[in-house]
Design an enzyme around this catalytic site. Structure first.
Site, PDB file in Angstrom:
ATOM      1  N   THR A 409       0.903  -1.145   0.000  1.00  0.00           N
ATOM      2  CA  THR A 409       0.000   0.000   0.000  1.00  0.00           C
ATOM      3  C   THR A 409       0.935   1.186   0.000  1.00  0.00           C
ATOM      4  O   THR A 409       2.141   1.027   0.105  1.00  0.00           O
ATOM      5  CB  THR A 409      -0.874  -0.031   1.274  1.00  0.00           C
ATOM      6  OG1 THR A 409      -1.740  -1.150   1.188  1.00  0.00           O
ATOM      7  CG2 THR A 409      -1.716   1.212   1.453  1.00  0.00           C
ATOM      8  N   THR A 427      -4.080   2.032  -2.296  1.00  0.00           N
ATOM      9  CA  THR A 427      -3.545   0.674  -2.382  1.00  0.00           C
ATOM     10  C   THR A 427      -4.128  -0.131  -3.538  1.00  0.00           C
ATOM     11  O   THR A 427      -5.217   0.175  -4.045  1.00  0.00           O
ATOM     12  CB  THR A 427      -3.834  -0.085  -1.062  1.00  0.00           C
ATOM     13  OG1 THR A 427      -3.109  -1.300  -1.040  1.00  0.00           O
ATOM     14  CG2 THR A 427      -5.311  -0.381  -0.890  1.00  0.00           C
TER      15      THR A 427
HETATM   16  O1  DON Z   1      -7.267  -1.576   3.033  1.00  0.00           O
HETATM   17  C1  DON Z   1      -6.554  -2.305   3.685  1.00  0.00           C
HETATM   18  O2  DON Z   1      -6.594  -2.380   4.903  1.00  0.00           O
HETATM   19  C2  DON Z   1      -5.509  -3.145   2.978  1.00  0.00           C
HETATM   20  N1  DON Z   1      -5.927  -3.415   1.633  1.00  0.00           N
HETATM   21  C3  DON Z   1      -4.209  -2.442   3.037  1.00  0.00           C
HETATM   22  C4  DON Z   1      -3.121  -3.242   2.413  1.00  0.00           C
HETATM   23  C5  DON Z   1      -1.777  -2.814   2.812  1.00  0.00           C
HETATM   24  O3  DON Z   1      -1.586  -1.913   3.569  1.00  0.00           O
HETATM   25  C6  DON Z   1      -0.677  -3.599   2.263  1.00  0.00           C
HETATM   26  N2  DON Z   1       0.567  -3.007   2.574  1.00  0.00           N
HETATM   27  N3  DON Z   1       1.622  -2.898   2.712  1.00  0.00           N
END
Ligand code: DON
Length: 599
Positions: A409, A427
């Site tokens: 993300t 993300t």
């Molecule tokens: O919206 C969410 O909580 C997840 N899709 C976030 C994913 C995420 O942070 C991956 N990261 N490094």
């Protein structure tokens, strides 16, 4: 919920002695921990001196204390790509405001940070204007009309991997609609103006560095089955450091958006390419789904912590509620024990545990489920939860196995010279999302459907066990942990802009950085480099960063009944800004790539 295990008096005594003994060890080198005078209140003078001494990192910790932040007098942009931060500053210098710069940064990230920056995903934007107006924009993806509750469960009742990989994993993207909407409402420039740097980066290319090359190489498994292979693995190898990456398809797509607005993406030629790609691979997103997509303006969750105000993201993200609930619980124990101490780790773990229990069972898209927002964010509810915390023993949550993580993300923070602020997290969910790359469009599609409880009660890719509130329904937004946050000082003046990537660790890391500044009086650079902890209720494990807790501290926590485990790699990826007397400090995540650029 209390630990029902009986413990011997001797074990308890040993734990208590260790609690007292296991303060963080001062680093070997002289390590003055600066005190950001912008936030020091006179009543805190004694505590500030104490906090500065206590905030030294444990010996063996990967980062030194006392490193300088990026400093600027007027404005700052911090993101996971130096090119994207520069794009934002270019717009600020051309007279744009923080919203113009945030949108410029967002589109540039889609070019220079393709593992998470995107136009095929979604996100959340938290805006505070210098005149005090505060609002958030939810441009989270939505489940396609043809989705269904059990679409990822096979005939034997087993969860498949289709929510994470390939054509069925994508929600209807919200990024283009969201960024365009924010610009229209609060920006001062046109899409063509703010998208110019991104178009240039896609059309003329940018120099690949070793970090970019490595991140592409690590995505081989997801990227190479699809058409992005030709762009990112020319001749079968990941784009090499020192070469120039040009993305002509993406440049064309960005130009279409810049010239024709979001309609080009949702109804025009980009929609055609996207739907054709879906059809080729058995995906279910239709032109109808795209045409119906709408971002939602929402009132931020406004809470206080010891006189500071936090403006945070409401559902469909869980970020604001979970952070507020945790901070409210912790406020009952303020002033908090020193950062790095056993007592602090225990209080964080127990507070996070309780807030995540609510998060995982009670939250979902407010258009579909009733979210008890007022209760969960109330001080009185937090007081009840705080009273349940045993200061000497860990509570227990039932255990289960988690799946491996492979995630990306990206969060970026922006302040302008007028004092407007934007915190945005966006993300594709996993690194390079579903892997699917839209032919002719030049971009990756998200795998955000995995953020739903694809099988309520079964852990998702972050090990989060979630309930019916977050089950799949057509048109529903999947619950997020994204937590772009703006902090005001006790006088109501803008103080911090922060947020993170990292699934559920987004919430805990963002909060820990904020606490490091407002409670532990660290400089922003130290607050960002300090070791982080994470607890999400299930799995019932306190995760820490290698060497972030001393062996003695870990022993004490175990004696108190905590399951402790090192995290693979760093915890979360934060990009933040702090107001200081002379202007701004900006710090991009020291555990990752990025850039803080100001002027
Ligand atoms: O919206 C969410 O909580 C997840 N899709 C976030 C994913 C995420 O942070 C991956 N990261 N490094």
């Amino acid at each position: 919920m209390r630990d029902s295990l009986h413990r011997s008096r001797a074990a308890l005594l040993a734990a208590l002695l260790l609690v007292a003994a296991c303060r963080p060890q001062p680093a070997a080198a002289p390590s003055p921990v600066g005190v950001p005078s912008a936030i020091v209140e006179p009543r805190d003078a004694t505590r500030v001196a104490q906090a500065a001494a206590d905030a030294a990192f444990p010996s063996g910790w990967r980062f030194p204390v006392g490193v300088k932040a990026t400093e600027s007098e007027h404005a700052m942009v911090v993101s996971n790509s130096h090119f994207a931060s520069e794009a934002g500053v270019e717009i600020l210098k051309a007279g744009g405001n923080a919203i113009d710069a945030a949108v410029a940064t967002g589109f540039a990230l889609a070019v220079t940070y393709p593992n998470a920056g995107n136009i095929g995903g979604g996100g959340f934007m938290n805006i505070r204007m210098a005149d005090g107006r505060a609002m958030t924009l939810d441009y989270r993806e939505m489940a396609p009309a043809a989705s269904s509750r059990d679409m990822y469960v096979d005939a034997n009742g087993k969860l498949t991997d289709k929510s994470t990989f390939g054509y069925l994993a994508s929600g209807v993207p919200g990024s283009v609609a969201g960024m365009s909407e924010a610009l229209k409402k609060y920006g001062s420039m046109t899409l063509a103006q703010v998208m110019a740097p991104a178009i240039r980066l896609a059309e003329q290319g940018f120099m690949v560095d070793s970090q970019f090359s490595r991140s592409i190489a690590s995505g081989r498994h997801d990227i190479t089955p699809f058409e992005g292979k030709a762009v990112f693995f020319p001749g079968g190898e990941a784009v090499k450091s020192g070469t120039r990456l040009v993305q002509p398809d993406l440049a064309r797509t960005l130009k279409l958006i810049a010239e024709n607005g979001p309609k080009a993406f949702y109804e025009g030629p980009i929609a055609d390419s996207l739907v054709a790609e879906e059809k080729r691979g058995g995906g279910i997103i239709t032109k109808e789904d795209l045409r119906h997509y709408k971002p939602e303006w929402r009132t931020p969750i406004r809470s206080t912590y010891r006189g500071y105000t936090l403006l945070a993201m409401p559902p469909s993200s869980s970020g604001g509620i979970t952070m507020t609930e945790t901070m409210n619980i912790l406020e009952n124990f303020a002033p908090l024990p020193p950062a790095g101490s056993v007592k602090y780790a225990h209080l964080l773990a127990e507070s996070f545990r309780r807030a995540f229990m609510d998060r995982n069972s009670k939250l979902g898209d407010p258009a579909f489920v009733k979210v008890p927002l007022d209760r969960l964010t109330s001080k009185s509810y937090a007081k009840t939860l705080a009273a349940q915390i045993d200061l000497n023993h860990a509570s227990k949550s039932p255990a289960f196995d988690t799946k491996a993580e492979r995630t990306q993300t990206t969060h970026y923070s922006v302040v302008d010279a007028m004092g407007n602020a934007v915190a945005t997290t966006t993300t594709l969910n996993g690194s390079f999302g579903s892997g699917v790359w839209v032919r002719g469009g030049g971009f990756f599609m998200n795998n955000e459907m995995d953020d739903f409880a694809a099988q309520p009660g079964t852990p998702n890719m972050y090990g989060l066990v979630q309930g019916e509130q977050n089950a799949i329904k057509p048109g529903k937004r999947m619950l997020s942990a994204m937590d772009p946050t703006i902090v005001l000082d006790p006088q109501g003046k803008l103080l911090m802009v922060a947020g993170a990537a990292g699934g559920p660790t987004i919430i805990t890391a963002t909060m820990e950085v904020i606490l490091n500044v407002i409670e532990h009086h660290m400089t922003l650079a130290d607050a960002m480099r300090a070791p982080r902890l994470h607890h999400q209720s299930l799995p019932d494990t306190l995760r820490y960063e290698a060497n972030g807790l001393s062996a003695a501290t870990l022993d004490s926590l175990r004696a108190m009944g905590h399951a402790v485990a090192p995290n693979r790699g760093g915890l979360a990826n934060v990009n933040s800004i702090l107001r200081v007397p002379g202007g701004w400090h900006g710090v991009n995540e020291p555990r990752s790539a990025g850039g803080a650029v100001g002027y």
